[in-house]
Design an enzyme around this catalytic site. Structure first.
Site, mmCIF file in Angstrom:
data_model
loop_
_atom_site.group_PDB
_atom_site.id
_atom_site.type_symbol
_atom_site.label_atom_id
_atom_site.label_comp_id
_atom_site.label_asym_id
_atom_site.label_seq_id
_atom_site.Cartn_x
_atom_site.Cartn_y
_atom_site.Cartn_z
ATOM 1 N N THR A 331 13.557 97.581 68.640
ATOM 2 C CA THR A 331 12.480 97.579 69.624
ATOM 3 C C THR A 331 13.170 96.440 70.399
ATOM 4 O O THR A 331 13.913 95.355 69.666
ATOM 5 C CB THR A 331 11.008 96.928 69.107
ATOM 6 O OG1 THR A 331 10.126 96.275 69.775
ATOM 7 C CG2 THR A 331 11.627 95.450 67.444
ATOM 8 N N HIS A 383 13.677 95.024 50.653
ATOM 9 C CA HIS A 383 14.450 94.755 50.196
ATOM 10 C C HIS A 383 14.538 95.292 49.153
ATOM 11 O O HIS A 383 15.523 94.928 47.774
ATOM 12 C CB HIS A 383 13.391 92.907 49.528
ATOM 13 C CG HIS A 383 15.664 92.083 49.558
ATOM 14 N ND1 HIS A 383 16.206 92.654 49.301
ATOM 15 C CD2 HIS A 383 15.746 90.617 49.771
ATOM 16 C CE1 HIS A 383 17.534 91.644 48.527
ATOM 17 N NE2 HIS A 383 16.530 90.570 49.478
#
Length: 420
Positions: A331, A383
């Site tokens: 993006t 994560h």
């Protein structure tokens, strides 16, 4: 009478309902076959609904209605004759030339009612009755409705008129600033509601973390300046930044395969292909069309595919299939002036790269302070399946490709890489 029941077609797999965003025709209009008659919003895209046959249409759903796939939304009377005589007169048509003459007497009489004196002389206004909400405000402040100028239909005093008139009555100075205090309530589209739901779920259901780095755009600036005209002349497309970043990302994904993965319950899914979702701003909001197997595309291929997908988004012609199945997203908030941000992961993907604006900044190079075009880049990642080593290493690999594109991305031959 032959009547066709038009049902909502399926926009794509797993979509069971859509919302009627806009009717492009009115009840009782004559429509031609394949003429767009409505825009419908799904949770992934806005699509046009074309007429299946010609005839007079009868609407069976209102704008804003949520309808199921397969539900009847309108009827088309195929036996109804096509209306005639509705076309505008051609230039030079005698009837068209006579029209202004017919209207002249009315225009000559119009000034008479406008000349009526009144309100200004007595400092009162000829107004209609106040609305219930306005009357309540005026009564509470002890204000005579006849002293308030109404902005509503037929001079009706609206709630906003009453609020503005109440400012001096509440002890406000005559110098107090006044202005419109109206509000507008608009229902969110299905696409926007689904986007909001997905973004909130990402924040709540992933262990999202963002890491940052910066890249030197000097070499890319040089390559574009040197070859952009030749590239455009030969390939018919511009040489932009996205092809460099896409090539750098696909290289980094192959170096760090855990970044090119998704999580499904207790399982991790790794992909041996790089389907890159590219965020594109369109009239209905942000869309993310996908470049399939971007790892095998050339610079020309990336630029051509991005241009085609971006045009389809802006024209409202993008399909659900073209926005489904990406493995990683890029993006570019820099086109809107963003200096730094923490992009939100596009589920079920596990990572996203955010580009930002390019600023001429002083940097240290070989012990000397020089001015370079620099960009901050950010990578948000889940994560749960991507560790710090992979995330930082991935972003460093992207930086290597942008800082030194000729050696890292072009195999040492920029002309050959650009197919010149």
């Amino acid at each position: 009478m032959s009547v066709l029941e038009m049902k909502v077609p399926s926009p794509g797999e797993s979509i069971t309902e859509v919302e009627i965003a806009t009717w492009l025709v009115k009840d009782g209009d004559y429509v031609e076959k394949d003429q767009p008659i409505a825009e419908v919003d799904s949770d992934k895209a806005t699509l046009e609904l074309p007429a299946e046959q010609s005839g007079v249409i009868t609407l069976k759903a209102e704008e804003g209605d949520v309808v199921q796939v397969g539900q009847v939304v309108c009827l088309i009377d195929m036996d109804a004759p096509k209306p005639t005589g509705t076309s505008a007169p051609a230039a030079g048509d005698p009837k068209k030339e006579e029209a202004p003459k017919v209207a002249e007497p009315a225009k000559q009489e119009a000034p008479k009612p406008a000349a009526q004196p009144s309100a200004a002389a007595t400092q009162t206004y000829a107004t209609g009755a106040p609305s219930p909400a306005a009357k309540k405000i005026l009564d509470e402040k002890g204000i005579d409705a006849g002293q308030v100028s109404g902005s509503g239909r037929d001079g009706r005093v609206t709630k906003t008129d009453a609020e503005l008139a109440a400012v001096p009555a509440m002890g406000g100075s005559s110098l107090s600033a006044t202005g419109s205090r109206s509000t507008t309530t608009t229902k969110l589209s299905v696409l926007r509601r689904k986007l909001a739901q997905r973004l909130v779920s990402v924040k709540n259901e992933t262990a999202m973390l963002t890491t940052f780095n910066e890249v030197d755009m000097s070499e890319i600036f040089r390559i574009r300046k040197q070859y952009k005209d030749e590239f455009a002349q030969k390939h018919g497309i511009g040489l932009g930044f996205m092809s460099f970043f896409t090539k750098a990302v696909t290289r980094a994904l192959q170096m760090y395969p855990d970044v090119n993965a998704s999580i499904d319950g207790d399982f991790k899914i790794n992909y041996d292909f790089c389907d890159i979702s590219v965020a594109v701003s369109g009239p209905k909001g942000l869309m993310v069309p996908v470049l399939r197997n971007a790892e095998n595309m050339t610079f020309r291929g990336v630029e051509a595919n991005i241009k085609n997908l971006a045009e389809r988004v802006r024209d409202g012609k993008i399909t659900v299939d073209e926005m489904t199945g990406g493995t990683f997203t890029i993006t570019n908030g820099g086109v809107f002036g963003s200096m730094l941000s923490t992009p939100i992961i596009n589920p079920p993907q596990s990572a996203i790269l955010g580009m930002h604006n390019i600023i001429q900044r002083p940097v240290a190079v070989d012990g000397q302070v020089v001015i370079r075009p620099m960009m901050y880049i950010a990578m948000s990642y889940d994560h749960r399946i991507i560790d710090g080593r992979e995330s930082v290493g991935f972003l460093v690999a992207v930086k290597e490709g942008i800082d030194n594109p000729v050696e890292v991305l072009m195999g040492g031959d920029e002309r050959k890489a650009l197919e010149l």
